[in-house]
Design a protein around this motif. Structure first.
Motif, PDB file in Angstrom:
ATOM      1  N   ALA A   1       0.826  -1.218   0.000  1.00 22.21           N
ATOM      2  CA  ALA A   1       0.000   0.000   0.000  1.00 22.21           C
ATOM      3  C   ALA A   1       0.856   1.262   0.000  1.00 22.21           C
ATOM      4  CB  ALA A   1      -0.951  -0.005   1.196  1.00 22.21           C
ATOM      5  N   ALA A   2       1.928   1.257  -0.792  1.00 21.15           N
ATOM      6  CA  ALA A   2       2.855   2.391  -0.799  1.00 21.15           C
ATOM      7  C   ALA A   2       2.189   3.672  -1.269  1.00 21.15           C
ATOM      8  CB  ALA A   2       4.055   2.077  -1.687  1.00 21.15           C
ATOM      9  N   THR A   3       1.198   3.574  -2.153  1.00 21.75           N
ATOM     10  CA  THR A   3       0.531   4.779  -2.636  1.00 21.75           C
ATOM     11  C   THR A   3      -0.260   5.481  -1.538  1.00 21.75           C
ATOM     12  OG1 THR A   3      -1.334   3.426  -3.390  1.00 21.75           O
ATOM     13  CG2 THR A   3       0.380   3.957  -5.004  1.00 21.75           C
ATOM     14  N   VAL A   4      -0.569   4.749  -0.472  1.00 21.52           N
ATOM     15  CA  VAL A   4      -1.256   5.341   0.682  1.00 21.52           C
ATOM     16  C   VAL A   4      -0.260   5.671   1.794  1.00 21.52           C
ATOM     17  CG1 VAL A   4      -2.975   4.958   2.496  1.00 21.52           C
ATOM     18  CG2 VAL A   4      -3.411   4.155   0.161  1.00 21.52           C
ATOM     19  N   ILE A   5       0.604   4.715   2.109  1.00 26.15           N
ATOM     20  CA  ILE A   5       1.544   4.902   3.212  1.00 26.15           C
ATOM     21  C   ILE A   5       2.552   6.013   2.913  1.00 26.15           C
ATOM     22  CG2 ILE A   5       3.428   3.793   4.503  1.00 26.15           C
ATOM     23  CD1 ILE A   5       1.866   1.200   4.381  1.00 26.15           C
ATOM     24  N   GLY A   6       2.983   6.137   1.656  1.00 29.99           N
ATOM     25  CA  GLY A   6       3.949   7.174   1.297  1.00 29.99           C
ATOM     26  C   GLY A   6       3.448   8.576   1.633  1.00 29.99           C
ATOM     27  N   PRO A   7       2.322   9.016   1.037  1.00 34.60           N
ATOM     28  CA  PRO A   7       1.806  10.344   1.369  1.00 34.60           C
ATOM     29  C   PRO A   7       1.438  10.500   2.843  1.00 34.60           C
ATOM     30  CG  PRO A   7       0.776   9.506  -0.635  1.00 34.60           C
ATOM     31  CD  PRO A   7       1.557   8.369  -0.042  1.00 34.60           C
ATOM     32  N   LEU A   8       0.882   9.434   3.440  1.00 38.97           N
ATOM     33  CA  LEU A   8       0.479   9.512   4.840  1.00 38.97           C
ATOM     34  C   LEU A   8       1.684   9.719   5.748  1.00 38.97           C
ATOM     35  CD1 LEU A   8      -1.991   9.308   6.695  1.00 38.97           C
ATOM     36  CD2 LEU A   8      -1.571   6.848   6.871  1.00 38.97           C
ATOM     37  N   SER A   9       2.784   9.024   5.486  1.00 42.04           N
ATOM     38  CA  SER A   9       3.975   9.173   6.326  1.00 42.04           C
ATOM     39  C   SER A   9       4.622  10.544   6.117  1.00 42.04           C
ATOM     40  CB  SER A   9       4.983   8.051   6.035  1.00 42.04           C
ATOM     41  OG  SER A   9       5.353   8.032   4.673  1.00 42.04           O
ATOM     42  N   PHE A  10       4.512  11.105   4.908  1.00 46.53           N
ATOM     43  CA  PHE A  10       5.035  12.455   4.670  1.00 46.53           C
ATOM     44  C   PHE A  10       4.208  13.488   5.431  1.00 46.53           C
ATOM     45  CE2 PHE A  10       5.500  16.290   1.869  1.00 46.53           C
ATOM     46  CZ  PHE A  10       6.837  16.513   2.139  1.00 46.53           C
ATOM     47  N   ILE A  11       2.899  13.321   5.442  1.00 46.85           N
ATOM     48  CA  ILE A  11       2.037  14.200   6.238  1.00 46.85           C
ATOM     49  C   ILE A  11       2.422  14.107   7.714  1.00 46.85           C
ATOM     50  CG2 ILE A  11      -0.327  14.532   7.093  1.00 46.85           C
ATOM     51  CD1 ILE A  11      -1.314  13.627   4.323  1.00 46.85           C
ATOM     52  N   ALA A  12       2.615  12.886   8.198  1.00 49.28           N
ATOM     53  CA  ALA A  12       2.945  12.679   9.614  1.00 49.28           C
ATOM     54  C   ALA A  12       4.249  13.365   9.983  1.00 49.28           C
ATOM     55  CB  ALA A  12       3.027  11.188   9.913  1.00 49.28           C
ATOM     56  N   ALA A  13       5.258  13.261   9.131  1.00 49.51           N
ATOM     57  CA  ALA A  13       6.536  13.911   9.411  1.00 49.51           C
ATOM     58  C   ALA A  13       6.366  15.419   9.503  1.00 49.51           C
ATOM     59  CB  ALA A  13       7.553  13.554   8.326  1.00 49.51           C
ATOM     60  N   ASN A  14       5.573  15.997   8.606  1.00 48.64           N
ATOM     61  CA  ASN A  14       5.366  17.444   8.626  1.00 48.64           C
ATOM     62  C   ASN A  14       4.544  17.896   9.823  1.00 48.64           C
ATOM     63  OD1 ASN A  14       6.798  18.339   6.296  1.00 48.64           O
ATOM     64  ND2 ASN A  14       5.232  17.423   5.010  1.00 48.64           N
ATOM     65  N   GLU A  15       3.628  17.065  10.282  1.00 51.06           N
ATOM     66  CA  GLU A  15       2.873  17.417  11.494  1.00 51.06           C
ATOM     67  C   GLU A  15       3.817  17.516  12.705  1.00 51.06           C
ATOM     68  OE1 GLU A  15      -0.120  18.400  11.468  1.00 51.06           O
ATOM     69  OE2 GLU A  15      -1.246  17.380   9.885  1.00 51.06           O
ATOM     70  N   ILE A  16       4.792  16.615  12.789  1.00 51.82           N
ATOM     71  CA  ILE A  16       5.747  16.672  13.896  1.00 51.82           C
ATOM     72  C   ILE A  16       6.590  17.941  13.809  1.00 51.82           C
ATOM     73  CG2 ILE A  16       7.716  15.545  15.010  1.00 51.82           C
ATOM     74  CD1 ILE A  16       6.585  12.871  14.068  1.00 51.82           C
ATOM     75  N   ILE A  17       7.009  18.296  12.591  1.00 50.99           N
ATOM     76  CA  ILE A  17       7.741  19.554  12.424  1.00 50.99           C
ATOM     77  C   ILE A  17       6.892  20.712  12.936  1.00 50.99           C
ATOM     78  CG2 ILE A  17       8.720  21.163  10.730  1.00 50.99           C
ATOM     79  CD1 ILE A  17       9.281  18.680   8.964  1.00 50.99           C
ATOM     80  N   TYR A  18       5.623  20.714  12.597  1.00 53.91           N
ATOM     81  CA  TYR A  18       4.711  21.778  13.037  1.00 53.91           C
ATOM     82  C   TYR A  18       4.555  21.781  14.554  1.00 53.91           C
ATOM     83  CZ  TYR A  18       0.311  24.218  13.894  1.00 53.91           C
ATOM     84  OH  TYR A  18      -0.652  25.053  14.394  1.00 53.91           O
ATOM     85  N   TRP A  19       4.379  20.604  15.135  1.00 53.72           N
ATOM     86  CA  TRP A  19       4.206  20.515  16.590  1.00 53.72           C
ATOM     87  C   TRP A  19       5.464  20.928  17.353  1.00 53.72           C
ATOM     88  CZ3 TRP A  19       1.919  15.055  15.565  1.00 53.72           C
ATOM     89  CH2 TRP A  19       0.571  15.181  15.192  1.00 53.72           C
ATOM     90  N   SER A  20       6.605  20.920  16.690  1.00 49.78           N
ATOM     91  CA  SER A  20       7.842  21.354  17.352  1.00 49.78           C
ATOM     92  C   SER A  20       7.798  22.827  17.723  1.00 49.78           C
ATOM     93  CB  SER A  20       9.053  21.080  16.456  1.00 49.78           C
ATOM     94  OG  SER A  20       9.226  19.692  16.240  1.00 49.78           O
ATOM     95  N   GLY A  21       6.990  23.601  17.026  1.00 46.84           N
ATOM     96  CA  GLY A  21       6.798  25.002  17.390  1.00 46.84           C
ATOM     97  C   GLY A  21       7.678  25.965  16.614  1.00 46.84           C
ATOM     98  N   TRP A  22       7.230  27.202  16.535  1.00 55.91           N
ATOM     99  CA  TRP A  22       7.886  28.236  15.747  1.00 55.91           C
ATOM    100  C   TRP A  22       9.308  28.507  16.221  1.00 55.91           C
ATOM    101  CZ3 TRP A  22       8.833  30.806  11.664  1.00 55.91           C
ATOM    102  CH2 TRP A  22       9.402  32.077  11.705  1.00 55.91           C
ATOM    103  N   THR A  23       9.523  28.590  17.533  1.00 51.05           N
ATOM    104  CA  THR A  23      10.857  28.914  18.049  1.00 51.05           C
ATOM    105  C   THR A  23      11.889  27.885  17.593  1.00 51.05           C
ATOM    106  OG1 THR A  23       9.931  30.012  19.985  1.00 51.05           O
ATOM    107  CG2 THR A  23      12.230  29.314  20.116  1.00 51.05           C
ATOM    108  N   THR A  24      11.512  26.628  17.613  1.00 54.26           N
ATOM    109  CA  THR A  24      12.409  25.567  17.146  1.00 54.26           C
ATOM    110  C   THR A  24      12.576  25.603  15.635  1.00 54.26           C
ATOM    111  OG1 THR A  24      11.919  24.086  19.000  1.00 54.26           O
ATOM    112  CG2 THR A  24      12.673  23.062  16.958  1.00 54.26           C
ATOM    113  N   ASP A  25      11.466  25.780  14.922  1.00 58.79           N
ATOM    114  CA  ASP A  25      11.501  25.665  13.467  1.00 58.79           C
ATOM    115  C   ASP A  25      12.300  26.784  12.802  1.00 58.79           C
ATOM    116  OD1 ASP A  25      10.072  23.336  13.572  1.00 58.79           O
ATOM    117  OD2 ASP A  25       8.131  24.274  13.208  1.00 58.79           O
ATOM    118  N   TRP A  26      12.198  28.012  13.330  1.00 58.60           N
ATOM    119  CA  TRP A  26      12.956  29.082  12.664  1.00 58.60           C
ATOM    120  C   TRP A  26      14.461  28.900  12.879  1.00 58.60           C
ATOM    121  CZ3 TRP A  26      16.491  32.394  14.633  1.00 58.60           C
ATOM    122  CH2 TRP A  26      16.451  32.740  15.986  1.00 58.60           C
TER     123      TRP A  26
END
Length: 547
Positions: free
Chosen positions: A409-434
């Motif tokens: 199910a790579a066509t599903v897991i691929g995009p889903l795992s990319f979304i998940a990685a970006n959500e963690i980046i977002y949850w890290s917060g602005w101070t960390t991300d900049w």
């Protein structure tokens, strides 16, 4: 040119294929079980209360998905420093450098972090190693440097010694957490604690998500370390997928059990006022505090010993893997070729020494464990985020290559795992991300400067086809867009984007970038040439069938 013409890429020149399945499994598991197990449960509980168990489940699901993606890449293209090399195969030099740079940033920082954690715990037996703020003192810095020397020495002596040393420490690192779980659940378990201090989720979903970059993902990351050693794996096609998936599965089970045992063993009276200080003050780890309160002196002693062994073992592994990443960048032409020099023992010795020096330097601006965790977590998931993009792109342009492990199910897991990685980046917060954004920008400047130097010295064109400048058309929008969302979001941002809508915005932006990136993969014939070039560079010594 046929995409089936070349065998899967193998190791770089001079690397020795001596590492078997159990060693690969223990290398990844040894990276997962470090200082995070001693601190992760407390930081998660303070952020999410009883619902902290959901934080571990969510992180486990995300990292399992990402590990499955890495399993196919690792078995199909088994090269040293794989996380830096896979994006290059699909997207060219700029993408490869970006992934390699953020991967190296997090890897080279973790060994010093683990050393700091080990000395922070040791300070409660031998005072004077850290100050009241948890920063290393002069004596602490001397001992930290000595530990880095030991880690570097073991790595320089050969990968077989590294694997055997790591095997011994991992057995200990598994035994102590499991023993802690059994003892705490048997002696003191209060099921009511999971709904104390304001209910099961006193801080709502926001607290569950916020816990991930505060130590939960940091604790579980590290599965990719077996991938970085892919160039030295004896049978990477068979062993890498099993090692990756097995390490993540074991890590998730252990950490989830630890969280359950920790929350259940807390004194119910300490939660009456909430989760701000469930065990009171102290930086030496929640389990020691609980064991002491229960009169379990023998367990406290074991935990003090493990509080040194677990971080030290993880630091040992990360000296090795950060060296493989800089080796890969040197081998790929992203950094000085000297980084790819191999010793007679088959070790990238220049990269190992560089990891040692940078580790020593990092003690100055980041003298405590807490000061780097969020940045390291965010850098790690950016590195992880390249993997789903690369897998989808390589399946599109290199479809006929033998794949010993094929992600279902790579066509599903691929995009889903990319979304998940970006959500963690977002949850890290602005101070960390900049701050991480600045570090990535510095990397681009260094890359451009070295590329210009090579062009002047070797007569190369700066904008040669391998650069694939068009990759910036999705890399810069991806990272820039995440910075904008972070600045406007609910996690240390301006809180302009409403809660829950922010997560939807991240998901939609992730899908836009995912499909643009895959559409902009290099042509099939150029990808085939890149893979064949990797194979042509593989002058590895024959595998050793022992050790």
């Amino acid at each position: 040119m046929s995409t089936t013409a070349a065998a899967p890429a193998t190791s770089g020149p001079g690397l020795r294929r001596t590492v078997g399945f159990s060693a690969l499994l223990f290398i990844s598991l040894g990276s997962i079980i470090g200082s995070g197990w001693l601190l992760g449960a407390l930081t998660a509980a303070k952020s999410a209360g009883g619902a902290s168990i959901l934080s571990w489940v969510l992180a486990g699901v995300i990292l399992v998905l990402l590990a499955l993606v890495h399993a196919e890449l690792g078995s199909t293209y088994p090269v040293a420093g794989g996380t830096a090399r896979y994006p290059r195969l699909a997207f060219g030099a700029i993408a490869g450098f970006t992934a390699g740079w953020v991967g190296w940033l997090q890897a080279v920082a973790i060994a010093p972090i683990e050393v700091e954690a080990a000395l922070s715990y040791l300070d409660h037996i031998f005072h004077g190693l850290v100050d009241a703020d948890g920063n290393l003192t002069g004596l602490g810095l001397v001992l930290a440097a000595a530990l880095m020397v030991v880690f570097t020495g073991i790595n320089l002596l050969g990968v077989a010694l590294l694997a055997e040393t790591n095997r011994i420490t991992v057995l200990w690192k598994i035994a102590i957490p499991v023993l802690t779980v059994i003892v705490l659940i048997s002696v003191a378990f209060h099921g009511s604690n999971f709904t104390a201090g304001g209910g099961f989720a006193p801080y709502g979903a926001h607290g569950v998500f916020a816990a991930l970059p505060l130590g939960v993902v940091f604790a579980l990351q590290g599965f990719e370390q077996a991938v970085q050693m892919g160039g030295e794996a004896r049978d990477p096609q068979r062993d890498l997928p099993r090692a990756l998936i097995g390490a993540v599965a074991l890590g998730v089970v252990i950490y989830l059990a630890l969280e359950v045992a920790f929350v259940g063993a807390l004194d119910p009276a300490a939660l009456a006022a909430g989760w701000e200080n469930p065990i009171g003050k102290g930086d030496f780890g929640p389990y020691v505090t609980i064991a002491g309160a229960l009169g379990l002196t023998w367990l406290s002693i074991l935990l003090y010993v493990d509080a040194f062994v677990s971080p030290a073992g993880t630091g040992l592994v990360y000296v090795a893997t950060s060296a493989r990443l800089s080796y890969a960048m040197g081998q790929s032409g992203f950094a000085p070729k000297g980084l790819a020099k191999i010793s007679k023992r088959g070790i990238p010795w220049v990269s190992t020494v560089v990891a040692f020096v940078v580790g020593l330097i990092s003690f100055a601006p980041f003298p405590s464990w807490q000061s780097l965790v969020s940045i390291v977590t965010s850098a790690t998931v950016i590195m992880y985020g390249f993997a789903p993009l690369t897998l989808a792109a390589l399946r599109k342009v290199d479809p006929d290559r033998p794949r010993p492990y094929r992600l279902p199910a790579a066509t599903v897991i691929g995009p889903l795992s990319f979304i998940a990685a970006n959500e963690i980046i977002y949850w890290s917060g602005w101070t960390t991300d900049w701050k991480l954004g600045v570090m990535i920008a510095v990397g681009f400047v260094l890359f451009a400067a070295y590329r210009a130097y090579r062009a002047s010295q070797e007569g190369l064109r700066f904008f040669a086809p391998d650069l694939q400048i068009r990759s910036l058309a999705w890399i810069l929008p991806w990272l820039g867009g995440m910075l904008v969302i972070s600045a406007l979001g609910q996690y240390d941002g301006a809180e302009i984007i409403p809660e829950w809508i922010d997560l939807l915005v991240v998901a939609v932006w992730s899908l836009v970038i995912f499909y643009i990136a895959v559409a902009m993969a290099m042509p099939a014939d150029q990808v085939a040439r890149e893979v064949e070039a990797e194979a042509a560079e593989a002058a590895a010594e024959p595998a050793e069938l022992h050790g």
